[in-house]
Design an enzyme around this catalytic site. Sequence first.
Site, PDB file in Angstrom:
ATOM      1  CD  GLU A  61     -13.890 -15.084  21.507  1.00 46.68           C
ATOM      2  OE1 GLU A  61     -14.081 -15.682  22.587  1.00 46.68           O
ATOM      3  OE2 GLU A  61     -13.331 -15.625  20.526  1.00 46.68           O
ATOM      4  CG  ASP A  85     -20.448 -14.332  11.666  1.00 48.96           C
ATOM      5  OD1 ASP A  85     -20.145 -15.465  12.056  1.00 48.96           O
ATOM      6  OD2 ASP A  85     -20.603 -14.044  10.461  1.00 48.96           O
ATOM      7  N   GLY A  86     -20.025 -15.466  14.806  1.00 56.39           N
ATOM      8  CA  GLY A  86     -20.615 -16.338  15.827  1.00 56.39           C
ATOM      9  C   GLY A  86     -19.828 -16.369  17.127  1.00 56.39           C
ATOM     10  CG  PHE A  87     -16.387 -17.582  17.312  1.00 51.48           C
ATOM     11  CD1 PHE A  87     -17.211 -18.624  17.736  1.00 51.48           C
ATOM     12  CD2 PHE A  87     -15.599 -17.787  16.204  1.00 51.48           C
ATOM     13  CE1 PHE A  87     -17.245 -19.831  17.069  1.00 51.48           C
ATOM     14  CE2 PHE A  87     -15.621 -18.998  15.521  1.00 51.48           C
ATOM     15  CZ  PHE A  87     -16.450 -20.023  15.954  1.00 51.48           C
ATOM     16  CG  HIS A 130     -17.243 -20.299  11.101  1.00 47.89           C
ATOM     17  ND1 HIS A 130     -17.578 -21.296  11.972  1.00 47.89           N
ATOM     18  CD2 HIS A 130     -15.910 -20.090  11.278  1.00 47.89           C
ATOM     19  CE1 HIS A 130     -16.496 -21.688  12.645  1.00 47.89           C
ATOM     20  NE2 HIS A 130     -15.476 -20.966  12.234  1.00 47.89           N
TER      21      HIS A 130
END
Lengths: 325, 376
Positions: A61, A85-87, A130
Amino acid sequence: MSENLPISRALNAGLRRALETNDRVLLMGEDIGPLGGVFRVTEGLQKDFGPRRVIDSPLAESGIVGTAIGLAMGGFRPVLEIQFDGFVFPAFDQITSQLAKITNRHEGAVRMPVVIRIPYGGHIGAVEHHQESPEAYFTHTAGLRVVSPSNANDAYWMIQQAIDSPDPVVFLEPKAKYWQKGEVDLEAPALPLHASRVIRRGTDVTLVGHGAMVTTLLQAAALAESEGTSCEVIDLRSLSPVDYGPLLDSVRRTGRMVYAQEAPGFTSLGSEIAATVMEKAFFALEAPVLRVSGFDVPFPPAKLEGTYLPDADRILEAVDRSLAY
Amino acid sequence: MTPLDDPALVRVLAADGTLAPTPAAERYLPLIDALTDAELETFYRDMVSIRAFDVQATNLQRQGQLALWPPSFGQEAAQVGSARAARAQDHIFPSYREHVVTRIRGVDPLDIIRLMRGLTHGGWDPTDPKNGNTHIYTLVLGAQTLHATGLGMGLVFDGKCGTGDPERDEAVIVYYGDGASSQGDVHEAMVFAASFQTPEVFFLQNNQWAISVPVATQSRSPLYKRGEGYGIPSTQVDGNDVLASYAVSKLALDEARAGGGPRAIEAMTYRMGAHTTSDDPTKYRTSDEEKAWAGRDPIARMRAFLEARGASRQFFDDADAEGAALADDVRVRTNELGSIPRAHMFESVYSEAHALIQEEQRWLDDYEASMEGGAE
Ligand SMILES: Cc1ncc(C[n+]2csc(CCOP(=O)(O)OP(=O)(O)O)c2C)c(N)n1
């Protein structure tokens, strides 16, 4: 001409149109090519525009956002997909300390027309990382624009408007609503990217929220009506900047506001909006602006998300509290 | 060229189960010769059991009992070989697919089920001796490689490796995938590991795919070569050969434990099924590729090897029965899993009382009570 599309298809159509109209637009992200993204938002686009316009990136990312900055310096308009979202946090440094500040550091000489699409929020019963609502991290960072569509028409138009923006836009997609259908007017853009919108008229209490929460607000408004309370519902659409006009107009008429969000409440978007509305419409208020939010705990295991996430009942409880002042 | 043509690849068993060591495997043969029949049979039973468990868990997901399931189907040999090579005092950092690694270390498979069912975010206590120093799954790709490296640094600082006493020396093994190897965290972990000479094995399971993206997008050169760039001795092994996986891991762990610094292993394997139960591999890979790899199935390979050594029909039937029993047990106990109390959400966010959390918990209790009491 209009079409009835789920939000994911509306986004796909909006991306397609952006790719067609501007050959400097390119898409990049994990699994967005042959797979079409884990939510299939980019389905078919690589087939039609080729692997240099729709890029399956390495799994990194920070790399995705960092290289997009360089691509933008080279005159491209990258539209990035963060898988969940969490990544987004491995890219947080590139987004907040680089992407957001580059135009300012160059005194306007270099623009960053980068869009970061992030499926966000709960309601899908998923495992950890997630289901997050990271919007406050981004709205807190000057230099970023942050928006979130709640319906198919907005999804179609706002993604194109975001791509046209010369500034970086964090584009939050309410993943729980990807399959929710709506009428998309393929010709007339509804509103400017940074406008909020009244989506239901009412006279007693103003309800405000964004993304997936808008559906819940409408449910709450319908339930309230059956109990004799008339709620106005406003879809914020733009989280930074916030378009306060419709909010203030509304609260001046109703005298009451409830802000609802999935994100935890402490130092959140809701906190900011509540404070601002109280500063600007203090004498119109019959009650303090109330916030309904996720709790200030890590997003819980899926079996508890129903308790964690505000539902129509929790919004109505706040409506009652507001009316009780 | 298949990804298995690298002359440096360590392989002991050919795909048909015959003993056919590659030149690179020569130095490992004494470690394999030292294995007893019972150990060889354990490797096989480990693999068969976890596959049965995996099929059961996939079914449970299809029946709506689990939110998600990441199968380890096809990767059994890489996992069993490496996990069986670790000593009891070693520390394990899995990613999220290392089901048999955790089982070998003593973690109850139901703990993984509870995670994937949405009842926990972790599910076991790595400091509880019954879990064999096994840390919980990490879903953020690559993050655990830094944690493993930090734990390894601590072992160096505390003099818990390289003392010359292999019964006492400790090492760390960390698992990650070919996709994860692109993450900055993994690169930084290797930098720290090399700088501080951590007693650590980086165990990369190259299953050829990161969801839909082939390994060629992550790296143009074989991934094991990256380790060398950081000054970490690195080996590529046939990850579908449980004997080779065992031997390469054993030597690397022994060397790391003895104070030789970090080691990296790239196990060449294949994810035979979907990435997770939400994935559709037909969108991105060919059935020819899948067939070619099915011909290198790690369980079939070990079975042929054991059959040639004279293992009895009874042994294989028993192994199957053991797998079926595990799968049944998991199904039964999954159905018995209850819910979690809402208070769970507020527990262990902080170690000491926190005013905001306490207030929110009180508010929720009152609110729920008012709902139960009916609307006034
Ligand atoms: C930082 C981060 N980005 C994205 C994801 C979403 N994701 C989960 S698994 C996966 C592919 C991982 O591939 P690999 O590392 O090769 O491991 P494998 O799943 O094949 O075992 C992706 C992209 C994630 N979990 N973490």
